[in-house]
Write an enzyme that holds these catalytic residues in place. Structure first.
Site, short mmCIF file in Angstrom:
data_model
loop_
_atom_site.label_atom_id
_atom_site.label_comp_id
_atom_site.label_asym_id
_atom_site.label_seq_id
_atom_site.Cartn_x
_atom_site.Cartn_y
_atom_site.Cartn_z
CE LYS A 78 -3.92 2.00 2.58
NZ LYS A 78 -4.83 1.82 3.72
CB SER A 153 -8.24 3.61 2.83
OG SER A 153 -7.36 3.00 3.76
CB SER A 177 -8.26 0.72 5.60
OG SER A 177 -9.02 1.90 5.57
N1 GLN Z 1 -13.18 4.09 6.53
C1 GLN Z 1 -12.38 4.43 7.66
C2 GLN Z 1 -11.97 5.89 7.58
O1 GLN Z 1 -12.26 6.47 6.61
C3 GLN Z 1 -11.21 3.50 7.77
C4 GLN Z 1 -9.93 4.01 7.28
C5 GLN Z 1 -8.75 3.12 7.56
O2 GLN Z 1 -8.86 2.06 8.17
N2 GLN Z 1 -7.59 3.60 7.16
O3 GLN Z 1 -11.40 6.42 8.47
#
Ligand code: GLN
Length: 482
Positions: A78, A153, A177
Protein backbone atom coordinates in the site's frame (compact mmCIF):
# COMPACT_ATOMS: atom_id res chain seq x y z
CA UNK A 1 -3.93 -22.26 -14.94
CA UNK A 2 -1.74 -19.15 -14.95
CA UNK A 3 0.75 -18.80 -12.14
CA UNK A 4 -0.97 -15.66 -10.80
CA UNK A 5 -4.08 -17.72 -10.07
CA UNK A 6 -2.38 -19.85 -7.41
CA UNK A 7 -2.17 -19.07 -3.72
CA UNK A 8 1.14 -18.06 -2.16
CA UNK A 9 1.30 -21.38 -0.30
CA UNK A 10 0.89 -23.32 -3.56
CA UNK A 11 3.49 -21.21 -5.38
CA UNK A 12 5.88 -21.61 -2.49
CA UNK A 13 5.59 -25.38 -2.77
CA UNK A 14 6.10 -25.20 -6.55
CA UNK A 15 9.19 -23.03 -6.08
CA UNK A 16 10.67 -25.38 -3.52
CA UNK A 17 10.14 -28.44 -5.67
CA UNK A 18 11.48 -26.70 -8.79
CA UNK A 19 8.15 -26.74 -10.69
CA UNK A 20 8.47 -23.05 -11.50
CA UNK A 21 10.86 -20.17 -10.94
CA UNK A 22 10.35 -16.77 -9.30
CA UNK A 23 11.09 -15.16 -12.65
CA UNK A 24 8.22 -17.10 -14.25
CA UNK A 25 5.81 -16.06 -11.49
CA UNK A 26 6.93 -12.43 -11.72
CA UNK A 27 6.54 -12.53 -15.51
CA UNK A 28 2.99 -13.91 -15.29
CA UNK A 29 2.04 -11.32 -12.68
CA UNK A 30 3.53 -8.48 -14.74
CA UNK A 31 1.64 -9.63 -17.85
CA UNK A 32 -1.50 -9.81 -15.76
CA UNK A 33 -0.91 -6.27 -14.53
CA UNK A 34 -0.71 -5.05 -18.14
CA UNK A 35 -3.96 -6.83 -18.94
CA UNK A 36 -6.08 -5.92 -15.89
CA UNK A 37 -4.71 -2.55 -14.82
CA UNK A 38 -6.53 -0.32 -17.34
CA UNK A 39 -9.90 -1.49 -15.97
CA UNK A 40 -8.93 -2.00 -12.30
CA UNK A 41 -6.43 0.73 -11.41
CA UNK A 42 -4.93 -1.10 -8.44
CA UNK A 43 -1.53 0.59 -8.55
CA UNK A 44 -0.09 4.08 -8.30
CA UNK A 45 3.54 3.10 -8.98
CA UNK A 46 4.97 -0.17 -10.30
CA UNK A 47 8.33 -1.56 -9.25
CA UNK A 48 10.32 -1.38 -12.50
CA UNK A 49 12.85 -3.90 -11.29
CA UNK A 50 10.34 -6.62 -10.36
CA UNK A 51 11.55 -9.06 -13.06
CA UNK A 52 15.22 -8.44 -12.27
CA UNK A 53 14.55 -8.84 -8.54
CA UNK A 54 12.91 -12.20 -9.25
CA UNK A 55 15.92 -13.39 -11.25
CA UNK A 56 18.23 -12.49 -8.38
CA UNK A 57 16.03 -14.51 -6.03
CA UNK A 58 16.17 -17.49 -8.41
CA UNK A 59 19.96 -17.25 -8.44
CA UNK A 60 20.08 -17.13 -4.67
CA UNK A 61 17.77 -20.13 -4.47
CA UNK A 62 19.92 -22.08 -6.92
CA UNK A 63 22.90 -21.40 -4.69
CA UNK A 64 20.95 -22.93 -1.79
CA UNK A 65 19.85 -19.75 0.03
CA UNK A 66 16.43 -18.28 0.82
CA UNK A 67 14.57 -20.96 2.68
CA UNK A 68 11.67 -18.66 3.56
CA UNK A 69 8.23 -19.81 2.28
CA UNK A 70 7.53 -16.37 0.79
CA UNK A 71 10.83 -15.95 -1.05
CA UNK A 72 10.14 -15.29 -4.71
CA UNK A 73 6.45 -14.44 -4.08
CA UNK A 74 5.18 -11.13 -5.61
CA UNK A 75 3.67 -8.87 -2.93
CA UNK A 76 1.97 -5.48 -3.42
CA UNK A 77 2.52 -2.71 -0.87
CA UNK A 78 0.00 0.00 0.00
CA UNK A 79 1.26 3.45 -0.89
CA UNK A 80 1.38 4.70 2.71
CA UNK A 81 4.06 2.13 3.60
CA UNK A 82 7.55 3.52 2.99
CA UNK A 83 9.72 1.92 0.32
CA UNK A 84 13.30 3.20 -0.02
CA UNK A 85 13.82 4.60 -3.50
CA UNK A 86 10.22 3.97 -4.62
CA UNK A 87 7.78 6.90 -4.55
CA UNK A 88 5.35 6.70 -1.62
CA UNK A 89 2.48 9.13 -2.07
CA UNK A 90 -0.35 8.22 0.37
CA UNK A 91 -2.42 8.85 -2.79
CA UNK A 92 -2.08 12.57 -2.04
CA UNK A 93 -0.91 15.47 -4.12
CA UNK A 94 0.92 16.49 -0.95
CA UNK A 95 3.36 13.56 -1.27
CA UNK A 96 3.06 12.96 -5.01
CA UNK A 97 6.81 13.19 -5.53
CA UNK A 98 8.03 11.93 -2.14
CA UNK A 99 10.67 9.19 -2.27
CA UNK A 100 11.36 7.75 1.20
CA UNK A 101 14.99 7.33 2.26
CA UNK A 102 14.21 4.10 4.15
CA UNK A 103 12.04 1.00 4.07
CA UNK A 104 9.23 0.41 6.55
CA UNK A 105 10.04 -2.45 8.90
CA UNK A 106 7.40 -4.63 7.22
CA UNK A 107 8.99 -4.00 3.81
CA UNK A 108 12.40 -4.76 5.25
CA UNK A 109 10.95 -8.12 6.38
CA UNK A 110 9.78 -8.80 2.79
CA UNK A 111 13.23 -8.02 1.39
CA UNK A 112 15.04 -10.18 3.93
CA UNK A 113 12.74 -13.10 3.10
CA UNK A 114 13.39 -12.59 -0.62
CA UNK A 115 9.81 -11.63 -1.51
CA UNK A 116 9.29 -9.50 -4.61
CA UNK A 117 7.64 -6.08 -4.31
CA UNK A 118 5.30 -5.60 -7.28
CA UNK A 119 4.57 -1.92 -6.67
CA UNK A 120 2.65 0.58 -4.60
CA UNK A 121 -1.11 0.29 -4.48
CA UNK A 122 -3.81 2.90 -4.73
CA UNK A 123 -5.70 3.98 -1.62
CA UNK A 124 -7.91 6.69 -0.24
CA UNK A 125 -5.87 9.82 0.39
CA UNK A 126 -3.94 9.33 3.66
CA UNK A 127 -6.10 6.19 4.17
CA UNK A 128 -9.21 8.27 4.87
CA UNK A 129 -12.15 6.70 3.11
CA UNK A 130 -13.95 3.49 2.27
CA UNK A 131 -13.98 3.35 -1.54
CA UNK A 132 -10.48 4.24 -2.81
CA UNK A 133 -12.15 7.22 -4.46
CA UNK A 134 -10.48 10.01 -2.48
CA UNK A 135 -7.14 9.15 -4.14
CA UNK A 136 -5.48 12.09 -5.92
CA UNK A 137 -4.62 9.70 -8.78
CA UNK A 138 -7.64 7.60 -9.77
CA UNK A 139 -10.42 5.38 -8.38
CA UNK A 140 -9.80 1.65 -8.00
CA UNK A 141 -12.47 -0.63 -9.46
CA UNK A 142 -13.55 -4.03 -8.22
CA UNK A 143 -11.97 -6.73 -10.45
CA UNK A 144 -15.06 -8.94 -10.02
CA UNK A 145 -17.24 -6.30 -11.65
CA UNK A 146 -15.53 -3.05 -12.51
CA UNK A 147 -18.75 -1.06 -12.18
CA UNK A 148 -18.35 -1.61 -8.43
CA UNK A 149 -16.01 -0.21 -5.81
CA UNK A 150 -13.07 -2.26 -4.54
CA UNK A 151 -13.70 -0.77 -1.09
CA UNK A 152 -11.12 1.18 0.84
CA UNK A 153 -8.94 2.55 1.97
CA UNK A 154 -6.64 -0.32 0.91
CA UNK A 155 -8.74 -0.90 -2.24
CA UNK A 156 -5.69 -1.10 -4.49
CA UNK A 157 -4.13 -3.87 -2.40
CA UNK A 158 -7.37 -5.87 -2.28
CA UNK A 159 -8.02 -5.45 -6.01
CA UNK A 160 -4.42 -6.43 -6.85
CA UNK A 161 -4.75 -9.74 -4.95
CA UNK A 162 -8.23 -10.40 -6.31
CA UNK A 163 -7.19 -9.77 -9.92
CA UNK A 164 -3.90 -11.70 -9.73
CA UNK A 165 -1.88 -8.47 -10.10
CA UNK A 166 -0.04 -9.61 -6.95
CA UNK A 167 -0.14 -12.82 -4.94
CA UNK A 168 -0.30 -11.13 -1.55
CA UNK A 169 -0.55 -7.54 -0.34
CA UNK A 170 0.16 -5.29 2.60
CA UNK A 171 -2.49 -2.76 3.58
CA UNK A 172 -3.12 -0.60 6.62
CA UNK A 173 -6.12 -0.71 8.90
CA UNK A 174 -7.04 2.27 11.10
CA UNK A 175 -10.76 1.57 11.13
CA UNK A 176 -11.32 -1.30 8.71
CA UNK A 177 -9.23 -0.46 5.69
CA UNK A 178 -7.81 -3.96 5.28
CA UNK A 179 -10.93 -5.93 6.18
CA UNK A 180 -13.58 -3.95 4.28
CA UNK A 181 -11.85 -3.94 0.85
CA UNK A 182 -10.90 -7.60 1.37
CA UNK A 183 -14.60 -8.37 1.86
CA UNK A 184 -15.56 -6.35 -1.27
CA UNK A 185 -13.03 -8.25 -3.38
CA UNK A 186 -13.73 -11.76 -2.04
CA UNK A 187 -10.36 -12.26 -0.39
CA UNK A 188 -9.02 -12.65 3.16
CA UNK A 189 -7.87 -9.59 5.14
CA UNK A 190 -6.28 -9.63 8.57
CA UNK A 191 -5.72 -6.69 10.93
CA UNK A 192 -3.18 -7.66 13.60
CA UNK A 193 -3.58 -6.81 17.28
CA UNK A 194 -2.30 -3.36 18.21
CA UNK A 195 1.47 -3.55 18.63
CA UNK A 196 1.84 -6.95 16.92
CA UNK A 197 3.44 -5.49 13.77
CA UNK A 198 5.91 -2.61 13.70
CA UNK A 199 4.46 0.68 12.48
CA UNK A 200 7.89 2.07 11.61
CA UNK A 201 7.63 3.48 8.10
CA UNK A 202 3.82 3.46 8.00
CA UNK A 203 2.86 7.06 7.28
CA UNK A 204 0.59 8.04 10.17
CA UNK A 205 -3.12 8.82 10.03
CA UNK A 206 -4.23 7.86 13.59
CA UNK A 207 -1.31 6.03 15.24
CA UNK A 208 -3.14 4.83 18.36
CA UNK A 209 -5.55 2.83 16.21
CA UNK A 210 -3.71 1.65 13.12
CA UNK A 211 -1.71 -1.37 12.08
CA UNK A 212 -0.19 -2.70 8.90
CA UNK A 213 -2.34 -5.66 7.84
CA UNK A 214 -2.20 -8.47 5.28
CA UNK A 215 -4.30 -9.75 2.40
CA UNK A 216 -4.35 -13.03 0.48
CA UNK A 217 -6.65 -15.42 -1.38
CA UNK A 218 -6.70 -17.90 1.51
CA UNK A 219 -6.46 -17.84 5.29
CA UNK A 220 -3.13 -19.66 5.12
CA UNK A 221 -1.73 -17.00 2.77
CA UNK A 222 -2.73 -14.18 5.11
CA UNK A 223 -1.22 -16.09 8.02
CA UNK A 224 2.09 -16.65 6.19
CA UNK A 225 2.46 -12.96 5.44
CA UNK A 226 1.46 -12.01 8.98
CA UNK A 227 4.08 -14.37 10.41
CA UNK A 228 6.70 -12.73 8.21
CA UNK A 229 5.96 -9.11 9.15
CA UNK A 230 5.23 -9.61 12.86
CA UNK A 231 8.92 -9.90 13.69
CA UNK A 232 9.91 -7.79 16.70
CA UNK A 233 11.24 -4.32 15.89
CA UNK A 234 13.14 -2.64 18.72
CA UNK A 235 12.63 0.70 16.95
CA UNK A 236 8.85 0.68 17.45
CA UNK A 237 8.32 1.32 21.16
CA UNK A 238 4.62 0.42 20.87
CA UNK A 239 5.33 -3.20 19.95
CA UNK A 240 4.10 -5.68 22.53
CA UNK A 241 3.60 -9.39 22.77
CA UNK A 242 0.42 -10.79 24.23
CA UNK A 243 -0.33 -14.37 24.92
CA UNK A 244 -3.58 -16.14 25.63
CA UNK A 245 -4.46 -19.54 26.91
CA UNK A 246 -5.15 -22.01 24.16
CA UNK A 247 -8.78 -22.93 23.94
CA UNK A 248 -9.85 -26.15 22.30
CA UNK A 249 -13.53 -25.26 22.15
CA UNK A 250 -14.95 -22.69 19.77
CA UNK A 251 -17.52 -20.50 21.51
CA UNK A 252 -18.56 -17.75 19.12
CA UNK A 253 -20.14 -14.60 20.54
CA UNK A 254 -22.72 -12.99 18.27
CA UNK A 255 -23.18 -9.35 19.35
CA UNK A 256 -26.76 -8.30 18.79
CA UNK A 257 -25.68 -4.67 18.23
CA UNK A 258 -23.78 -5.63 15.04
CA UNK A 259 -26.56 -7.82 13.67
CA UNK A 260 -29.28 -5.23 14.27
CA UNK A 261 -31.51 -4.94 11.22
CA UNK A 262 -31.50 -1.15 11.43
CA UNK A 263 -27.74 -1.23 10.92
CA UNK A 264 -26.97 -4.30 8.82
CA UNK A 265 -28.63 -5.18 5.52
CA UNK A 266 -30.52 -8.46 5.30
CA UNK A 267 -28.09 -9.79 2.72
CA UNK A 268 -25.04 -9.21 4.90
CA UNK A 269 -26.71 -10.53 8.04
CA UNK A 270 -27.92 -13.66 6.28
CA UNK A 271 -24.52 -14.38 4.71
CA UNK A 272 -22.84 -14.08 8.12
CA UNK A 273 -25.44 -16.30 9.77
CA UNK A 274 -25.09 -19.00 7.17
CA UNK A 275 -21.32 -19.06 7.79
CA UNK A 276 -21.94 -19.29 11.53
CA UNK A 277 -24.46 -22.08 11.09
CA UNK A 278 -21.91 -24.03 9.08
CA UNK A 279 -19.38 -23.67 11.90
CA UNK A 280 -22.10 -24.72 14.35
CA UNK A 281 -22.63 -28.00 12.47
CA UNK A 282 -18.94 -28.62 13.05
CA UNK A 283 -19.26 -28.19 16.84
CA UNK A 284 -18.89 -24.44 17.38
CA UNK A 285 -21.21 -23.03 20.03
CA UNK A 286 -22.99 -19.79 19.16
CA UNK A 287 -24.09 -17.43 21.93
CA UNK A 288 -25.86 -14.14 21.56
CA UNK A 289 -24.00 -11.43 23.45
CA UNK A 290 -24.62 -7.77 24.09
CA UNK A 291 -21.91 -5.11 24.01
CA UNK A 292 -23.93 -1.89 24.42
CA UNK A 293 -21.11 0.57 23.62
CA UNK A 294 -20.75 -0.96 20.13
CA UNK A 295 -23.63 1.29 19.09
CA UNK A 296 -21.34 4.28 19.49
CA UNK A 297 -18.24 2.72 17.95
CA UNK A 298 -18.28 4.75 14.71
CA UNK A 299 -18.90 8.02 16.60
CA UNK A 300 -16.04 7.29 19.00
CA UNK A 301 -13.75 6.31 16.14
CA UNK A 302 -14.35 9.42 14.03
CA UNK A 303 -13.70 11.78 16.95
CA UNK A 304 -10.47 10.05 18.02
CA UNK A 305 -9.10 9.28 14.55
CA UNK A 306 -9.78 12.82 13.28
CA UNK A 307 -8.21 14.36 16.40
CA UNK A 308 -5.04 12.32 15.80
CA UNK A 309 -5.08 13.05 12.06
CA UNK A 310 -5.26 16.80 12.65
CA UNK A 311 -2.14 16.60 14.75
CA UNK A 312 -0.23 14.06 12.58
CA UNK A 313 -0.90 15.92 9.35
CA UNK A 314 0.30 19.23 10.78
CA UNK A 315 3.79 18.24 9.60
CA UNK A 316 2.84 18.83 5.96
CA UNK A 317 3.56 22.53 5.87
CA UNK A 318 5.48 22.80 2.61
CA UNK A 319 8.76 23.44 4.42
CA UNK A 320 10.72 20.22 4.72
CA UNK A 321 8.95 17.87 2.36
CA UNK A 322 5.67 17.49 0.58
CA UNK A 323 3.97 19.86 -1.82
CA UNK A 324 5.08 23.51 -1.65
CA UNK A 325 2.90 26.11 -3.31
CA UNK A 326 4.60 28.14 -6.01
CA UNK A 327 2.09 30.99 -5.71
CA UNK A 328 2.79 32.19 -2.18
CA UNK A 329 3.78 35.72 -1.26
CA UNK A 330 5.18 35.09 2.24
CA UNK A 331 5.66 32.41 4.89
CA UNK A 332 2.07 32.40 6.23
CA UNK A 333 0.68 32.34 2.71
CA UNK A 334 3.09 29.51 1.79
CA UNK A 335 1.75 27.33 4.65
CA UNK A 336 -1.86 28.07 3.79
CA UNK A 337 -1.52 27.62 0.02
CA UNK A 338 0.65 24.49 0.27
CA UNK A 339 -1.92 22.79 2.48
CA UNK A 340 -4.88 24.09 0.49
CA UNK A 341 -3.41 22.78 -2.78
CA UNK A 342 -1.82 19.62 -1.35
CA UNK A 343 -4.79 18.05 0.49
CA UNK A 344 -8.08 16.85 -0.99
CA UNK A 345 -11.53 17.53 0.44
CA UNK A 346 -11.87 14.46 2.66
CA UNK A 347 -8.50 15.04 4.32
CA UNK A 348 -9.42 18.68 4.92
CA UNK A 349 -12.73 17.61 6.44
CA UNK A 350 -10.94 15.29 8.91
CA UNK A 351 -8.37 17.95 9.81
CA UNK A 352 -11.14 20.46 10.50
CA UNK A 353 -13.17 17.95 12.50
CA UNK A 354 -10.10 16.92 14.48
CA UNK A 355 -9.05 20.50 15.15
CA UNK A 356 -12.55 21.28 16.34
CA UNK A 357 -12.84 18.34 18.75
CA UNK A 358 -9.48 19.27 20.28
CA UNK A 359 -10.18 22.98 20.56
CA UNK A 360 -10.80 24.70 23.86
CA UNK A 361 -14.40 24.27 24.92
CA UNK A 362 -14.94 21.20 22.69
CA UNK A 363 -12.17 19.01 24.04
CA UNK A 364 -14.17 17.89 27.08
CA UNK A 365 -17.43 17.58 25.18
CA UNK A 366 -16.03 15.51 22.32
CA UNK A 367 -12.46 14.24 22.53
CA UNK A 368 -12.28 13.35 26.23
CA UNK A 369 -15.77 11.90 26.13
CA UNK A 370 -14.83 9.73 23.15
CA UNK A 371 -11.75 8.48 25.00
CA UNK A 372 -13.87 7.60 28.02
CA UNK A 373 -16.41 5.80 25.83
CA UNK A 374 -13.57 3.89 24.14
CA UNK A 375 -12.35 2.69 27.54
CA UNK A 376 -15.86 1.51 28.41
CA UNK A 377 -16.10 -0.33 25.10
CA UNK A 378 -12.80 -2.06 25.87
CA UNK A 379 -14.05 -3.15 29.29
CA UNK A 380 -17.26 -4.50 27.82
CA UNK A 381 -15.36 -6.46 25.20
CA UNK A 382 -12.91 -7.82 27.80
CA UNK A 383 -15.84 -9.02 29.84
CA UNK A 384 -17.54 -10.89 26.98
CA UNK A 385 -14.33 -12.76 26.21
CA UNK A 386 -14.89 -14.58 29.52
CA UNK A 387 -17.80 -16.39 27.95
CA UNK A 388 -16.70 -16.68 24.31
CA UNK A 389 -13.47 -17.38 22.41
CA UNK A 390 -14.15 -15.21 19.40
CA UNK A 391 -16.69 -12.59 18.37
CA UNK A 392 -18.26 -12.69 14.91
CA UNK A 393 -19.92 -9.88 12.95
CA UNK A 394 -20.50 -8.89 9.34
CA UNK A 395 -17.38 -7.13 8.03
CA UNK A 396 -19.45 -4.35 6.47
CA UNK A 397 -23.16 -3.70 6.98
CA UNK A 398 -23.97 -3.49 3.28
CA UNK A 399 -22.88 -5.18 0.03
CA UNK A 400 -20.24 -3.54 -2.21
CA UNK A 401 -21.61 -0.34 -3.76
CA UNK A 402 -21.02 0.99 -7.25
CA UNK A 403 -17.71 2.67 -7.99
CA UNK A 404 -18.97 6.20 -8.30
CA UNK A 405 -21.85 6.11 -5.86
CA UNK A 406 -22.46 9.46 -4.22
CA UNK A 407 -22.73 8.94 -0.46
CA UNK A 408 -22.81 11.49 2.31
CA UNK A 409 -19.80 11.54 4.62
CA UNK A 410 -21.96 10.56 7.58
CA UNK A 411 -23.46 7.56 5.75
CA UNK A 412 -19.98 6.36 4.93
CA UNK A 413 -18.75 6.96 8.47
CA UNK A 414 -21.59 5.12 10.16
CA UNK A 415 -21.05 2.09 7.90
CA UNK A 416 -17.68 1.53 9.62
CA UNK A 417 -19.48 0.41 12.79
CA UNK A 418 -18.55 -3.26 12.37
CA UNK A 419 -14.83 -2.80 11.71
CA UNK A 420 -13.82 0.05 14.05
CA UNK A 421 -14.39 -1.81 17.36
CA UNK A 422 -11.30 -3.97 16.75
CA UNK A 423 -9.21 -0.81 16.26
CA UNK A 424 -10.64 0.92 19.32
CA UNK A 425 -9.90 -2.15 21.44
CA UNK A 426 -6.62 -3.15 19.74
CA UNK A 427 -7.97 -6.61 18.86
CA UNK A 428 -6.84 -8.85 16.00
CA UNK A 429 -9.60 -9.24 13.40
CA UNK A 430 -9.94 -11.25 10.24
CA UNK A 431 -12.39 -10.92 7.35
CA UNK A 432 -13.18 -13.92 5.17
CA UNK A 433 -15.62 -14.16 2.25
CA UNK A 434 -18.91 -15.81 3.24
CA UNK A 435 -21.33 -15.29 0.39
CA UNK A 436 -22.49 -13.17 -2.48
CA UNK A 437 -24.93 -10.30 -2.48
CA UNK A 438 -27.75 -9.96 -5.03
CA UNK A 439 -25.52 -7.74 -7.15
CA UNK A 440 -23.10 -10.68 -7.50
CA UNK A 441 -20.37 -9.10 -5.36
CA UNK A 442 -18.86 -10.87 -2.34
CA UNK A 443 -19.60 -10.11 1.29
CA UNK A 444 -17.44 -11.01 4.26
CA UNK A 445 -17.71 -12.16 7.83
CA UNK A 446 -15.40 -10.86 10.49
CA UNK A 447 -13.90 -12.76 13.41
CA UNK A 448 -12.26 -11.00 16.37
CA UNK A 449 -10.35 -12.44 19.33
CA UNK A 450 -8.42 -11.15 22.31
CA UNK A 451 -4.89 -9.96 21.51
CA UNK A 452 -2.55 -12.94 21.65
CA UNK A 453 -5.22 -15.39 20.48
CA UNK A 454 -4.62 -14.92 16.74
CA UNK A 455 -4.24 -18.67 16.33
CA UNK A 456 -7.90 -19.07 17.30
CA UNK A 457 -8.91 -16.74 14.49
CA UNK A 458 -6.77 -18.45 11.89
CA UNK A 459 -7.95 -21.90 13.02
CA UNK A 460 -11.65 -20.95 12.98
CA UNK A 461 -11.32 -19.23 9.61
CA UNK A 462 -9.46 -22.19 8.10
CA UNK A 463 -12.14 -24.50 9.41
CA UNK A 464 -14.83 -22.37 7.75
CA UNK A 465 -12.81 -22.18 4.52
CA UNK A 466 -12.64 -25.96 4.46
CA UNK A 467 -16.33 -26.44 5.32
CA UNK A 468 -17.55 -23.97 2.69
CA UNK A 469 -15.34 -25.43 -0.02
CA UNK A 470 -12.90 -22.54 -0.51
CA UNK A 471 -13.30 -18.84 -1.16
CA UNK A 472 -12.77 -18.79 -4.95
CA UNK A 473 -16.51 -19.47 -5.40
CA UNK A 474 -17.32 -16.08 -3.83
CA UNK A 475 -15.11 -14.32 -6.35
CA UNK A 476 -17.04 -16.14 -9.09
CA UNK A 477 -15.17 -19.33 -9.92
CA UNK A 478 -11.59 -18.44 -10.65
CA UNK A 479 -12.46 -14.86 -9.70
CA UNK A 480 -11.01 -13.15 -12.74
CA UNK A 481 -13.65 -11.16 -14.54
CA UNK A 482 -11.33 -8.57 -16.02
N1 GLN B 1 -13.18 4.09 6.53
C1 GLN B 1 -12.38 4.43 7.66
C2 GLN B 1 -11.97 5.89 7.58
O1 GLN B 1 -12.26 6.47 6.61
C3 GLN B 1 -11.21 3.50 7.77
C4 GLN B 1 -9.93 4.01 7.28
C5 GLN B 1 -8.75 3.12 7.56
O2 GLN B 1 -8.86 2.06 8.17
N2 GLN B 1 -7.59 3.60 7.16
O3 GLN B 1 -11.40 6.42 8.47
Amino acid sequence: MKLYEYSAAELSEMLMTGKCSSAEIAYDVSERIKEAEPAVGAYITLNDSMLRDAELIDNARNRGGLPHPLSGIPIAVKDNISTAGIRTTCASRMLSSYIPPYDAHAVDCLHRAGSIVTGKTNMDEFAMGSATDTSFFHTTHNPIDTAYSAGGSSGGSAAAVCAGEAILALGSDTGGSVRQPASFCGIVGFKPAYGAVSRRGLIAFAPSLEQIGVMGKTVRDAELLYQLISENDPMDPMMRTCSCKHSSSLRIGVPKELFDSTIVSDECREASFSALRLLETDGAVLTEISVPKLRYAANIYYVISSAEASSELARYDGVRYGHRSQNAAGLESMYVKSRTEGFGDEVKRRIMLGTFVLSEGSREAYYLRALAAMRELRHELDAVFDSCDIIAAPTYPRPPFSANEAQSATDKYSADICTVPANLAGLPALSVPCGKAKNGLPVGIQLMSPAGAEQRLFAAAKKYEELCGGFAQFRGGSGYAV
